[in-house]
Design a protein around this motif. Sequence first.
Motif, short mmCIF file in Angstrom:
data_model
loop_
_atom_site.label_atom_id
_atom_site.label_comp_id
_atom_site.label_asym_id
_atom_site.label_seq_id
_atom_site.Cartn_x
_atom_site.Cartn_y
_atom_site.Cartn_z
N VAL A 213 0.84 -1.20 0.00
CA VAL A 213 0.00 0.00 0.00
C VAL A 213 0.88 1.25 0.00
CG1 VAL A 213 -1.77 1.29 1.26
CG2 VAL A 213 -1.86 -1.21 1.19
N ALA A 214 1.93 1.22 0.83
CA ALA A 214 2.83 2.38 0.90
C ALA A 214 3.49 2.65 -0.44
CB ALA A 214 3.88 2.16 1.99
N PHE B 150 0.93 4.32 -2.59
CA PHE B 150 0.75 5.71 -2.12
C PHE B 150 1.91 6.59 -2.59
CE2 PHE B 150 1.48 8.91 1.28
CZ PHE B 150 0.32 9.64 1.12
N ASP B 151 3.12 6.07 -2.50
CA ASP B 151 4.29 6.83 -2.97
C ASP B 151 4.19 7.13 -4.46
OD1 ASP B 151 5.36 6.89 -0.45
OD2 ASP B 151 6.74 5.21 -0.77
N GLN C 33 -1.15 7.12 -5.42
CA GLN C 33 -2.47 6.54 -5.23
C GLN C 33 -3.02 6.89 -3.85
OE1 GLN C 33 -4.43 5.00 -7.37
NE2 GLN C 33 -6.00 4.60 -5.85
N LEU C 34 -4.24 7.42 -3.79
CA LEU C 34 -4.81 7.86 -2.50
C LEU C 34 -5.96 6.98 -2.01
CD1 LEU C 34 -5.04 11.74 -2.96
CD2 LEU C 34 -3.38 10.44 -1.62
N ASP C 35 -6.69 6.36 -2.92
CA ASP C 35 -7.88 5.59 -2.55
C ASP C 35 -7.56 4.09 -2.54
OD1 ASP C 35 -10.44 7.47 -2.52
OD2 ASP C 35 -9.04 8.20 -4.06
N PHE C 36 -7.91 3.44 -1.43
CA PHE C 36 -7.62 2.01 -1.27
C PHE C 36 -8.86 1.28 -0.80
CE2 PHE C 36 -3.57 4.12 -1.09
CZ PHE C 36 -2.75 3.30 -1.86
N LEU D 97 -0.53 2.97 8.59
CA LEU D 97 -0.50 3.80 7.37
C LEU D 97 -1.27 5.10 7.57
CD1 LEU D 97 -1.18 0.98 4.79
CD2 LEU D 97 0.84 2.42 4.77
N GLU E 2 -2.87 10.60 4.49
CA GLU E 2 -3.93 11.10 3.62
C GLU E 2 -4.68 10.01 2.89
OE1 GLU E 2 -1.72 13.93 0.99
OE2 GLU E 2 -0.20 13.29 2.42
N LEU E 3 -4.41 8.75 3.20
CA LEU E 3 -5.07 7.68 2.47
C LEU E 3 -6.58 7.69 2.74
CD1 LEU E 3 -2.05 6.77 3.16
CD2 LEU E 3 -2.82 4.50 2.52
N TRP F 198 -9.87 5.29 2.70
CA TRP F 198 -10.19 3.86 2.71
C TRP F 198 -11.63 3.60 2.32
CZ3 TRP F 198 -6.37 0.44 2.96
CH2 TRP F 198 -5.13 0.89 3.43
#
Length: 230
Positions: A44-45, A48-49, A52-55, A70, A73-74, A76
Amino acid sequence: MSSGIAERLGRIRHRMERAAERSGRGPADAGLVAVSKTFPADAVAAAFDAGQLDFGESRQQEAAAKIAVLRGELRWHFIGKLQRNKVRKVLEDFRWIHSVDSLRLAETLERTAGEMGANPEILLEVNLAGETSKGGLSPDELRDVTKTVGGFSNVSLRGLMAIPPAVEDPEQSRPWFRRLRELRDELQSDLGVALPQLSMGMSNDFEVAIEEGATMVRVGSAIFGGREYA
Ligand SMILES: *Cc1c(COP(=O)(O)O)cnc(C)c1O
């Protein structure tokens, strides 16, 4: 483990933009929810790097362990079967819930969100093909539930979600995606409820989903690799 994630994400975003163009929509009209279920926090990290913001996650306990490491700003999205006894925990971690599959669950969300001061955005899951192995509201029950849930004040009803039958050829998914969009259009015009979001399309068929109006595609294995279930 996380090698290749940035490259795969880049290719998927490119394919999403091309699909949006083909259907006369803008590149920002369809968003990507990266489905990280079964994959570790470092995957996921890495995503994000890469911007990508939405998981998306489908199990509360598995997700909570990842989300705890984590922070940031993620955003979920809960996309799995939601048991009513997990609602409070899900509302602590998730801003979006795509898989609201009964009026009872929606009522529990409304009440619990009120107690917690939470304002989740929710989608109603529709079982388009009447598959007994899957949850979701039948197209027939959808109208009454939309009317009721659209009037709730703590949860914001934002649209519809579907997981159509698995297919080999993505073109076989097209009629299901079109059906979900048509159901949405009918509900909007008949009930005057705004349902801007359509969550549909996965690794195998996200381009077809975008061509048919998806505003969120849920893509897992095409980003993170094959899944091994314990
Ligand atoms: C696992 C899952 C996905 C992602 O599936 P992939 O084929 O790996 O892209 C999408 N939506 C839901 C509801 C899922 O459970």
